[in-house]
Scaffold this motif. Structure first.
Motif, PDB file in Angstrom:
ATOM      1  N   GLY A   6      53.083  47.233  35.898  1.00 16.25           N
ATOM      2  CA  GLY A   6      52.107  46.470  35.463  1.00 16.25           C
ATOM      3  C   GLY A   6      50.812  47.651  35.540  1.00 16.25           C
ATOM      4  N   THR A   7      49.600  47.084  35.548  1.00 16.55           N
ATOM      5  CA  THR A   7      48.358  47.763  35.505  1.00 16.55           C
ATOM      6  C   THR A   7      47.945  47.481  36.794  1.00 16.55           C
ATOM      7  N   LYS A   8      46.924  48.424  37.344  1.00 18.68           N
ATOM      8  CA  LYS A   8      46.327  47.999  38.574  1.00 18.68           C
ATOM      9  C   LYS A   8      45.063  48.622  38.654  1.00 18.68           C
ATOM     10  N   ILE A   9      44.117  48.120  39.139  1.00 15.63           N
ATOM     11  CA  ILE A   9      42.776  48.520  39.231  1.00 15.63           C
ATOM     12  C   ILE A   9      42.310  48.356  40.405  1.00 15.63           C
ATOM     13  N   THR A  10      41.694  49.303  41.141  1.00  9.34           N
ATOM     14  CA  THR A  10      41.249  49.252  42.385  1.00  9.34           C
ATOM     15  C   THR A  10      39.547  49.233  42.250  1.00  9.34           C
ATOM     16  N   ILE A  11      38.844  48.360  42.887  1.00  9.62           N
ATOM     17  CA  ILE A  11      37.277  48.077  42.887  1.00  9.62           C
ATOM     18  C   ILE A  11      36.820  48.670  44.311  1.00  9.62           C
ATOM     19  N   LEU A  12      36.054  49.618  44.183  1.00  9.53           N
ATOM     20  CA  LEU A  12      35.188  50.310  45.526  1.00  9.53           C
ATOM     21  C   LEU A  12      34.149  49.541  45.440  1.00  9.53           C
ATOM     22  N   GLY A  13      33.928  48.547  46.473  1.00 12.68           N
ATOM     23  CA  GLY A  13      32.635  47.847  46.461  1.00 12.68           C
ATOM     24  C   GLY A  13      32.948  46.344  46.338  1.00 12.68           C
ATOM     25  N   ALA A  14      32.738  45.426  47.259  1.00 12.83           N
ATOM     26  CA  ALA A  14      33.145  43.953  46.963  1.00 12.83           C
ATOM     27  C   ALA A  14      31.612  43.053  47.377  1.00 12.83           C
ATOM     28  N   GLY A  15      30.573  43.739  46.608  1.00 11.56           N
ATOM     29  CA  GLY A  15      29.328  43.096  46.714  1.00 11.56           C
ATOM     30  C   GLY A  15      29.334  42.299  45.405  1.00 11.56           C
ATOM     31  N   ASN A  16      27.866  41.736  44.951  1.00 12.15           N
ATOM     32  CA  ASN A  16      27.779  41.092  43.967  1.00 12.15           C
ATOM     33  C   ASN A  16      28.423  41.494  42.523  1.00 12.15           C
ATOM     34  N   VAL A  17      28.294  43.039  42.441  1.00 10.31           N
ATOM     35  CA  VAL A  17      29.056  43.238  41.176  1.00 10.31           C
ATOM     36  C   VAL A  17      30.321  43.873  41.303  1.00 10.31           C
ATOM     37  N   GLY A  18      30.940  44.283  42.123  1.00 12.83           N
ATOM     38  CA  GLY A  18      32.385  44.496  42.452  1.00 12.83           C
ATOM     39  C   GLY A  18      32.870  42.980  42.440  1.00 12.83           C
ATOM     40  N   ALA A  19      32.706  42.049  43.168  1.00 17.25           N
ATOM     41  CA  ALA A  19      33.276  40.646  43.106  1.00 17.25           C
ATOM     42  C   ALA A  19      33.129  40.302  41.723  1.00 17.25           C
ATOM     43  N   SER A  20      32.049  40.329  41.197  1.00 16.11           N
ATOM     44  CA  SER A  20      31.880  39.694  39.629  1.00 16.11           C
ATOM     45  C   SER A  20      33.002  40.625  38.736  1.00 16.11           C
TER      46      SER A  20
END
Length: 314
Positions: A6-20
């Motif tokens: 599959g395809t995997k994306i990691t998001i660093l930072g779960a503030g407003n931008v990361g969560a959106s």
């Protein structure tokens, strides 16, 4: 987390931008796996749980919270780390604080995901894109700053409203810094191959005021921050477009921030110009023919960014 095709994306930072960004990926079905990483582990877990609980009504997406090591095997790592801009603050005011955070975190993440494409969103995005290239062994094609992709979208929306068309039919760009020294290369702006000023005259639209429009584009983010305290939806849609383009190998041309060397007399600075984006990240650079005044504005933008870089402790 189980390995799967599959395809995997990691998001660093779960503030407003990361969560959106995570929410946008989930709604659009951009990837099969999302990992949210934040120093505030409870926040990352809460955001992941909240999105996961809704996916039965949309695309099936696995979403987890995790640590830096969970970035392993990511196709893309989205960087939203750092302190957000406050009302009245310029993006460049944030520079040293966010450079310090990037310098600490990114070498650790790059160790686990050396082959991923990195999409940098944190501000000042041009300076932080440069910082990531300096503090890791990542190649320039792997590191894409969201740059003026959002400014370009804002510009197209403004002109579209003026002429009563879809923003998709407006061929216009914002080049340079994602910030106060950005500019619009008016000479290459067109609608269906017709220069915008000519189109306005032919169709009986009022003339466009160049100074007014660039001012509106530059201040768009600050206006949103003034009213709601932060910007996150439009940038999430921008990041989704960039990531979707990478995962589909779409070869879309997007104005993004990347290391510039020997273009328009500019070197060793990251700023936004058109790039072909595909599965290898920055696949090609596009250098449209600009007039002398526009080249001067681009060089002034590079100089403004270089001045900040020269003052920063890397």
């Amino acid at each position: 987390m189980a390995d799967k095709n599959g395809t995997k994306i990691t998001i660093l930072g779960a503030g407003n931008v990361g969560a959106s960004v995570a929410y946008t990926f989930a709604v659009a079905g951009t990837c099969s796996d999302i990992v949210l990483v934040d120093i505030n582990k409870a926040k990352a877990k809460g955001e992941a749980m909240d999105i996961r609980q809704g996916v039965s009504f949309g695309e099936n997406v696995e979403i987890f919270d995790g640590g830096y090591e969970d970035a392993k095997d990511s196709d893309i790592v989205v960087v939203t780390l750092g302190i957000a801009r406050k009302p009245g603050q310029t993006r460049l005011d944030l520079a040293q604080t966010n450079v310090n955070i990037i310098k600490e975190v990114m070498p650790q993440v790059a160790k686990y995901a050396p082959d991923a494409i990195y999409v940098v969103v944190s501000n000042p995005v041009d300076v932080l894109t440069y910082t990531i290239l300096k503090c890791t062994d990542l190649k320039p094609n792997q590191v894409i700053g969201s740059g003026t992709a959002l400014d370009t979208s804002r510009l197209r929306s403004i002109i579209a409203d003026h002429v009563g068309l879809s923003p998709n039919s407006i061929h216009a760009y914002v080049f340079g810094e994602h910030g106060d020294s950005s500019f619009i290369p008016w000479s290459i702006m067109n609608i269906a191959g017709v220069p915008v000023d000519e189109y306005c005259a032919d169709q009986d639209h009022a003339d466009l005021d160049e100074d007014e429009i660039i001012d509106e584009v530059r201040k768009a983010g600050a206006e949103v921050i003034k009213r709601k305290g932060a910007t996150f939806y439009a940038i999430a849609m921008t990041v989704n477009k960039i990531c979707d383009t990478v995962l589909r190998d779409s070869k879309n041309i997007i104005t993004v921030s990347t290391m510039i060397n020997n273009r328009y007399g500019i070197s060793d600075v990251c700023l936004s110009l058109p790039c072909v984006i595909g599965s290898n990240g920055i696949e090609k650079e596009v250098s449209p023919k600009l007039n002398d005044a526009e080249i001067e504005k681009l060089q002034a933008s590079a100089k403004a960014l270089r001045n900040v870089i020269d003052q920063i402790q890397f």
